[in-house]
Motif scaffolding. Structure first.
Motif, short mmCIF file in Angstrom:
data_model
loop_
_atom_site.label_atom_id
_atom_site.label_comp_id
_atom_site.label_asym_id
_atom_site.label_seq_id
_atom_site.Cartn_x
_atom_site.Cartn_y
_atom_site.Cartn_z
N ALA A 1 -26.00 -2.68 -24.36
CA ALA A 1 -27.03 -2.91 -24.93
C ALA A 1 -26.81 -3.91 -26.23
CB ALA A 1 -27.99 -1.75 -25.65
N LEU A 2 -27.45 -5.06 -26.27
CA LEU A 2 -27.07 -6.23 -27.05
C LEU A 2 -28.54 -6.55 -28.04
CD1 LEU A 2 -25.01 -8.26 -27.78
CD2 LEU A 2 -26.27 -9.64 -26.02
N PHE A 3 -28.57 -6.79 -29.28
CA PHE A 3 -29.51 -7.05 -29.80
C PHE A 3 -29.14 -8.28 -30.71
CE2 PHE A 3 -31.80 -7.51 -34.27
CZ PHE A 3 -32.90 -7.68 -33.67
N VAL A 4 -30.01 -9.26 -30.72
CA VAL A 4 -29.58 -10.68 -31.54
C VAL A 4 -30.67 -10.83 -32.38
CG1 VAL A 4 -29.08 -12.93 -31.13
CG2 VAL A 4 -28.27 -11.61 -29.36
N GLY A 5 -30.64 -11.16 -33.59
CA GLY A 5 -31.50 -11.44 -34.61
C GLY A 5 -31.66 -12.74 -34.98
N VAL A 6 -32.48 -13.51 -34.81
CA VAL A 6 -32.78 -15.02 -35.18
C VAL A 6 -33.55 -15.15 -36.44
CG1 VAL A 6 -31.89 -15.66 -32.87
CG2 VAL A 6 -34.52 -15.30 -33.61
N VAL A 7 -33.45 -16.06 -36.97
CA VAL A 7 -34.52 -16.52 -38.17
C VAL A 7 -35.65 -17.04 -37.76
CG1 VAL A 7 -34.64 -18.13 -40.17
CG2 VAL A 7 -32.61 -17.12 -39.70
N ARG A 8 -36.64 -16.49 -38.14
CA ARG A 8 -38.03 -16.58 -37.59
C ARG A 8 -38.78 -17.92 -38.29
NH1 ARG A 8 -38.35 -11.32 -38.60
NH2 ARG A 8 -40.01 -11.13 -40.23
N LEU B 1 -18.59 0.00 -29.88
CA LEU B 1 -19.68 -0.75 -30.84
C LEU B 1 -19.11 -2.10 -31.36
CD1 LEU B 1 -19.88 2.53 -31.48
CD2 LEU B 1 -22.06 1.74 -32.49
N ALA B 2 -20.11 -2.99 -31.78
CA ALA B 2 -19.60 -4.23 -32.35
C ALA B 2 -20.81 -4.55 -33.20
CB ALA B 2 -19.16 -5.32 -31.50
N ALA B 3 -20.57 -5.05 -34.25
CA ALA B 3 -21.67 -5.61 -35.35
C ALA B 3 -21.15 -6.79 -36.17
CB ALA B 3 -22.34 -4.69 -36.16
N VAL B 4 -21.85 -8.02 -36.07
CA VAL B 4 -21.58 -8.96 -36.74
C VAL B 4 -22.76 -9.68 -37.47
CG1 VAL B 4 -20.52 -11.30 -37.09
CG2 VAL B 4 -19.62 -9.69 -35.04
N HIS B 5 -22.66 -9.82 -38.83
CA HIS B 5 -23.83 -10.08 -39.54
C HIS B 5 -23.47 -11.57 -40.47
CE1 HIS B 5 -27.47 -10.60 -41.97
NE2 HIS B 5 -27.84 -9.50 -41.65
N ARG B 6 -24.41 -12.66 -40.37
CA ARG B 6 -24.10 -13.86 -41.10
C ARG B 6 -24.51 -13.92 -42.52
NH1 ARG B 6 -25.47 -19.44 -39.13
NH2 ARG B 6 -24.20 -20.62 -40.73
N VAL C 1 -25.41 -7.23 -32.52
CA VAL C 1 -24.95 -5.92 -32.48
C VAL C 1 -24.93 -5.79 -31.07
CG1 VAL C 1 -25.62 -5.23 -34.69
CG2 VAL C 1 -27.17 -4.50 -32.76
N ALA C 2 -23.76 -4.77 -30.65
CA ALA C 2 -23.72 -4.53 -29.28
C ALA C 2 -23.21 -3.17 -29.18
CB ALA C 2 -22.98 -5.61 -28.24
N VAL C 3 -23.57 -2.39 -28.04
CA VAL C 3 -23.01 -0.99 -27.73
C VAL C 3 -22.97 -0.91 -26.29
CG1 VAL C 3 -23.64 1.52 -27.99
CG2 VAL C 3 -24.37 -0.08 -29.67
N ALA C 4 -21.63 -0.34 -25.90
CA ALA C 4 -21.45 0.02 -24.83
C ALA C 4 -21.45 1.58 -24.32
CB ALA C 4 -20.14 -0.64 -24.33
N ALA C 5 -21.99 2.06 -23.32
CA ALA C 5 -21.93 3.46 -22.86
C ALA C 5 -21.87 3.62 -21.52
CB ALA C 5 -23.22 4.05 -23.55
N ALA C 6 -21.52 4.79 -20.99
CA ALA C 6 -21.51 4.97 -19.59
C ALA C 6 -23.02 4.58 -18.81
CB ALA C 6 -21.16 6.61 -19.29
N HIS C 7 -23.87 5.02 -19.59
CA HIS C 7 -25.35 4.53 -18.92
C HIS C 7 -26.08 3.92 -19.87
CE1 HIS C 7 -24.15 7.34 -15.83
NE2 HIS C 7 -23.68 8.32 -16.86
N ARG C 8 -27.22 3.14 -19.39
CA ARG C 8 -27.77 2.19 -20.19
C ARG C 8 -28.80 2.99 -21.19
NH1 ARG C 8 -30.53 2.59 -15.14
NH2 ARG C 8 -32.55 3.40 -15.09
N GLY C 9 -29.25 4.26 -21.02
CA GLY C 9 -29.96 4.85 -21.92
C GLY C 9 -29.44 5.14 -23.19
N GLU C 10 -28.09 5.69 -23.17
CA GLU C 10 -27.44 5.77 -24.44
C GLU C 10 -27.23 4.56 -25.15
OE1 GLU C 10 -26.47 7.09 -21.48
OE2 GLU C 10 -25.91 9.09 -21.36
#
Length: 146
Positions: free
Chosen positions: A38-45, A84-89, A102-111
């Motif tokens: 799962a990956l989240f990307v936050g952009v300036v709106r 897990l990984a996270a990088v902020h500007r 931010v990104a998270v890897a797990a055995a299954h998508r729910g987690e």
């Protein structure tokens, strides 16, 4: 890379002025035992609370990276995810620029989904990074100050 006692690896944590790479964060969490990322990307709106945003600047406390590493380890322990990984500007960002990945890897998508949401929410509420929004009308506002 740091490893917490439950086997979770915090593979990338950083706060930087350089533009962020989604691919760098995604590649950091890939693992053969993980079927869900799962990956989240936050952009300036271009708006906030009804006001037109022209640009913004992020500032970080010197402890921000250390705090971010702790947050990643705690989220990993809470959810039992593998990586897990996270990088902020920081610095000056224009509309459309990537502010956080931010990104998270797990055995299954729910987690992975659950931990990813927890990671970005905890990062935003805990890591000492502050946003200085500059509005089109010339006004400004600080967000996230203690």
């Amino acid at each position: 890379m740091s490893s917490v006692s439950d086997g979770t690896d915090v593979v990338l944590c950083d706060v930087r002025e350089e533009p962020l790479s989604v691919d760098e964060v995604l590649d950091a969490v890939r693992h053969s035992q993980c079927g869900g990322i799962a990956l989240f990307v936050g952009v300036v709106r271009d708006h906030d609370n009804g006001a037109d945003v022209a640009a913004l600047d992020y500032s970080a406390h010197p402890s921000a990276v250390e705090t971010l590493q702790r947050v990643c380890a705690e989220v990993g322990a809470r959810h039992g995810v593998a990586r897990l990984a996270a990088v902020h500007r920081t610095g000056h960002l224009e509309i459309g620029d990537t502010a956080v990945v931010v990104a998270v890897a797990a055995a299954h998508r729910g987690e992975a989904f659950t931990a990813c949401r927890d990671l970005i929410d905890t990062l935003k509420s805990t890591v000492p990074i502050w946003k200085h929004q500059r509005f089109a009308d010339g006004s400004d506002e600080w967000v996230g100050l203690p």
